[in-house]
Design a protein around this motif. Structure first.
Motif, mmCIF file in Angstrom:
data_model
loop_
_atom_site.group_PDB
_atom_site.id
_atom_site.type_symbol
_atom_site.label_atom_id
_atom_site.label_comp_id
_atom_site.label_asym_id
_atom_site.label_seq_id
_atom_site.Cartn_x
_atom_site.Cartn_y
_atom_site.Cartn_z
ATOM 1 N N ASP A 1 37.041 19.878 35.008
ATOM 2 C CA ASP A 1 37.612 18.678 35.708
ATOM 3 C C ASP A 1 36.494 17.850 36.342
ATOM 4 N N TYR A 2 36.235 17.955 37.635
ATOM 5 C CA TYR A 2 35.166 17.132 38.113
ATOM 6 C C TYR A 2 34.074 18.111 38.842
ATOM 7 N N HIS A 3 33.978 19.477 38.548
ATOM 8 C CA HIS A 3 33.092 20.232 38.981
ATOM 9 C C HIS A 3 32.684 21.240 37.691
ATOM 10 N N TYR A 4 31.378 21.071 37.462
ATOM 11 C CA TYR A 4 31.089 22.160 36.149
ATOM 12 C C TYR A 4 30.970 23.597 36.660
ATOM 13 N N PRO A 5 30.657 23.902 38.018
ATOM 14 C CA PRO A 5 30.428 25.258 38.150
ATOM 15 C C PRO A 5 31.809 26.081 38.188
ATOM 16 N N SER A 6 32.863 25.243 38.390
ATOM 17 C CA SER A 6 34.279 25.929 38.364
ATOM 18 C C SER A 6 34.763 26.759 37.450
ATOM 19 N N PRO A 7 34.719 26.577 36.095
ATOM 20 C CA PRO A 7 35.348 27.445 35.336
ATOM 21 C C PRO A 7 34.471 28.783 35.467
ATOM 22 N N ARG A 8 33.255 29.083 35.579
ATOM 23 C CA ARG A 8 32.948 30.404 35.602
ATOM 24 C C ARG A 8 33.357 31.115 36.936
ATOM 25 N N ARG A 9 33.104 30.110 37.988
ATOM 26 C CA ARG A 9 33.715 30.969 39.315
ATOM 27 C C ARG A 9 35.437 31.258 39.272
ATOM 28 N N ALA A 10 36.002 30.577 38.760
ATOM 29 C CA ALA A 10 37.604 30.801 38.346
ATOM 30 C C ALA A 10 37.644 32.014 37.546
ATOM 31 N N ALA A 11 37.035 32.064 36.653
ATOM 32 C CA ALA A 11 37.277 33.408 35.744
ATOM 33 C C ALA A 11 36.820 34.598 36.344
ATOM 34 N N LEU A 12 35.776 34.648 37.196
ATOM 35 C CA LEU A 12 35.118 35.645 37.746
ATOM 36 C C LEU A 12 36.126 35.894 38.950
ATOM 37 N N MET A 13 36.647 34.833 39.658
ATOM 38 C CA MET A 13 37.779 35.335 40.655
ATOM 39 C C MET A 13 38.834 35.950 40.272
ATOM 40 N N LEU A 14 39.379 35.506 39.152
ATOM 41 C CA LEU A 14 40.657 36.120 38.340
ATOM 42 C C LEU A 14 40.473 37.573 38.044
ATOM 43 N N ALA A 15 39.298 37.975 37.631
ATOM 44 C CA ALA A 15 38.862 39.243 37.291
ATOM 45 C C ALA A 15 38.910 40.008 38.578
ATOM 46 N N THR B 1 39.782 39.861 41.395
ATOM 47 C CA THR B 1 40.970 39.747 42.175
ATOM 48 C C THR B 1 42.123 40.681 41.502
ATOM 49 N N GLY B 2 42.006 40.879 40.179
ATOM 50 C CA GLY B 2 42.880 41.630 39.569
ATOM 51 C C GLY B 2 44.147 41.018 38.961
ATOM 52 N N VAL B 3 43.989 39.642 39.014
ATOM 53 C CA VAL B 3 44.998 38.819 38.532
ATOM 54 C C VAL B 3 45.204 38.887 36.915
ATOM 55 N N LEU B 4 43.997 39.066 36.277
ATOM 56 C CA LEU B 4 43.846 39.328 35.096
ATOM 57 C C LEU B 4 42.731 40.401 34.689
ATOM 58 N N ASP B 5 42.722 41.269 33.581
ATOM 59 C CA ASP B 5 41.630 41.943 33.461
ATOM 60 C C ASP B 5 40.382 40.864 32.828
ATOM 61 N N PHE B 6 39.145 41.716 32.776
ATOM 62 C CA PHE B 6 37.990 40.809 32.554
ATOM 63 C C PHE B 6 38.242 39.752 31.473
ATOM 64 N N GLU B 7 38.730 40.363 30.311
ATOM 65 C CA GLU B 7 38.707 39.665 29.121
ATOM 66 C C GLU B 7 39.430 38.613 29.035
ATOM 67 N N ALA B 8 40.836 38.943 29.648
ATOM 68 C CA ALA B 8 41.838 37.822 29.668
ATOM 69 C C ALA B 8 41.257 36.608 30.531
ATOM 70 N N ALA B 9 40.830 37.162 31.551
ATOM 71 C CA ALA B 9 40.219 36.117 32.322
ATOM 72 C C ALA B 9 39.102 35.097 31.935
ATOM 73 N N TRP B 10 37.885 35.646 31.237
ATOM 74 C CA TRP B 10 37.189 34.888 30.627
ATOM 75 C C TRP B 10 37.627 34.065 29.452
ATOM 76 N N GLY B 11 38.723 34.781 28.776
ATOM 77 C CA GLY B 11 39.438 34.170 27.610
ATOM 78 C C GLY B 11 39.702 32.518 27.920
ATOM 79 N N LEU B 12 40.104 32.381 29.331
ATOM 80 C CA LEU B 12 40.638 31.206 29.653
ATOM 81 C C LEU B 12 39.576 30.036 29.849
ATOM 82 N N VAL B 13 38.223 30.488 29.686
ATOM 83 C CA VAL B 13 37.134 29.558 29.809
ATOM 84 C C VAL B 13 36.476 29.546 28.359
ATOM 85 N N SER B 14 36.941 30.544 27.561
ATOM 86 C CA SER B 14 36.191 30.439 26.078
ATOM 87 C C SER B 14 36.996 30.490 24.933
#
Length: 382
Positions: free
Chosen positions: A298-312, A314-327
């Motif tokens: 959106d307007y902040h380039y660091p956020s995709p990485r930070r968001a994927a790591l946060m999801l993993a 906090t256990g919302v998604l496993d690491f592969e699924a979380a990183w898949g949202l940005v890859s």
């Protein structure tokens, strides 16, 4: 700029269907390969697919640092790539308005950005792509738009409607009209009359869009809509071939997108911040409900990485699924089957993170180093 030939060892590598595993990863000729080359020990690092950013306008401060200072567009794109690469992004879609708002969002500035992008694309490692954010009521600009997209090598258009229809239907001036007019270099009264005129032509928009969208589909242009608020709105755009729903504002709109098989993109800053700054549906809620296919800067380039790591984390998604949202997720939305996972034969688009703190240590786009820092740089050079 040559593609590197290396074999990374000692790192945890994210492999499709396997998650994070201790395995070597080789790159050569711009691709992931099964061959073996000079080994570089990356113990203490994570090796992940590069981030594919579906929608970002964080480039604006680089190409127009101050109002009226808009002449160094090429240099601005070089600076943009440096920031993008430092945040692990290997494919970046630059979202540029084409709007009645004028100024940085006007047609003239859009032309300047896209023409510079065509000029600079081969001079950077990152795959920089354009997205045209087109205002639906600009009927006078429909004719010739297909050719503009061809000339600018833009393959992705998203439709917006930011007219303040409620106010205009009452003949009332919208808030902040004077400031908006002055930014566009217009007399406020003339600006208001223009808005009224655009609003009055609303009954002509649907038929004009039918024709335009048919032409763009025939030309292979990817289409989406922005800020869908209702299921009706999402269905309206799907019927015209716009299969990407950017930043739906409600669960209802997101559910309509999912039921129709459309791609759903949410803003990573929304998730990192814990909610929408405009009071719209939470990206985190949509991710948890399975109603999100990709997270964009959106307007902040660091956020995709930070968001994927946060999801993993906090256990919302496993690491592969979380990183898949940005890859892999955004790569699929863009129809880019040559990237998104670290599979042999695909592009060597890679981000290397420090395992301890999650920061970007290096980024490789098509096997070319676009960003290197600290210990990782020392290991590659040594």
């Amino acid at each position: 700029m040559s593609a590197l030939e290396l074999t990374f060892t000692g790192a945890e590598v994210l492999l499709p269907g396997k998650g994070l595993v201790d395995a070597p990863l080789s790159i050569a000729r711009g691709q992931v390969t099964d061959e073996t080359y000079r080994e570089v020990n990356l113990s203490g690092f994570l090796v992940l697919p590069g981030i594919v950013d579906l929608h970002g306008d964080g480039f604006e401060p680089h190409v127009a640092p101050r109002r009226g200072v808009m002449k160094a567009t090429e240099e601005g794109l070089i600076a943009t790539e440096a920031e993008i690469a430092a945040n692990g992004i290997t494919t970046a879609v630059l979202a540029q308005f084409y709007s009645w708002e004028g100024g940085l969002r006007g047609p003239e500035f859009a032309a300047r950005v896209f023409e510079a992008l065509v000029t600079m694309r081969d001079e950077v490692a990152t795959d920089l792509r354009g997205q045209l954010r087109f205002e639906t009521h600009m009927l006078d600009h429909f004719e010739g738009l297909k050719q503009k997209l061809r000339d600018w090598a833009v393959e992705y258009i998203v439709f917006n409607d930011h007219l303040p229809h409620d106010r205009l239907s009452q003949g009332r001036k919208p808030p902040r009209l004077v400031g908006q007019a002055l930014k566009a270099g217009r007399n406020p009264e003339a600006h208001f009359e223009m808005l009224l005129d655009l609003h009055a032509k609303g009954s002509e928009v649907a038929a004009a869009l039918d024709t335009l969208c048919t032409e763009l589909l025939e030309d292979g242009v990817l289409m989406g809509s922005h800020d869908d608020g209702t299921a009706k709105t999402r269905n309206y755009w799907r019927e015209r071939g716009a299969r990407i729903s950017e930043f739906p504002e409600t669960i209802e709109a997101a559910e309509a997108a999912r039921s129709g098989g459309d791609f759903i993109v949410m803003g990573a800053p929304n998730l990192v911040r814990g909610g929408s700054h405009k009071g719209n549906v939470s990206a985190l809620d949509l991710v948890a409900m399975g109603l999100c296919d990709a997270l964009a800067s959106d307007y902040h380039y660091p956020s995709p990485r930070r968001a994927a790591l946060m999801l993993a984390q906090t256990g919302v998604l496993d690491f592969e699924a979380a990183w898949g949202l940005v890859s892999s997720g955004p790569a699929g939305a863009l129809g880019l089957s040559d990237r998104g996972t670290l599979s042999p034969g695909l592009r060597a688009d890679i981000v290397v993170l420090d395992k301890e703190n999650g920061r970007v240590a290096g980024t490789f786009a098509g096997g070319r180093a676009s960003y290197l820092a600290g210990d990782l740089a020392a290991r590659l050079i040594g």
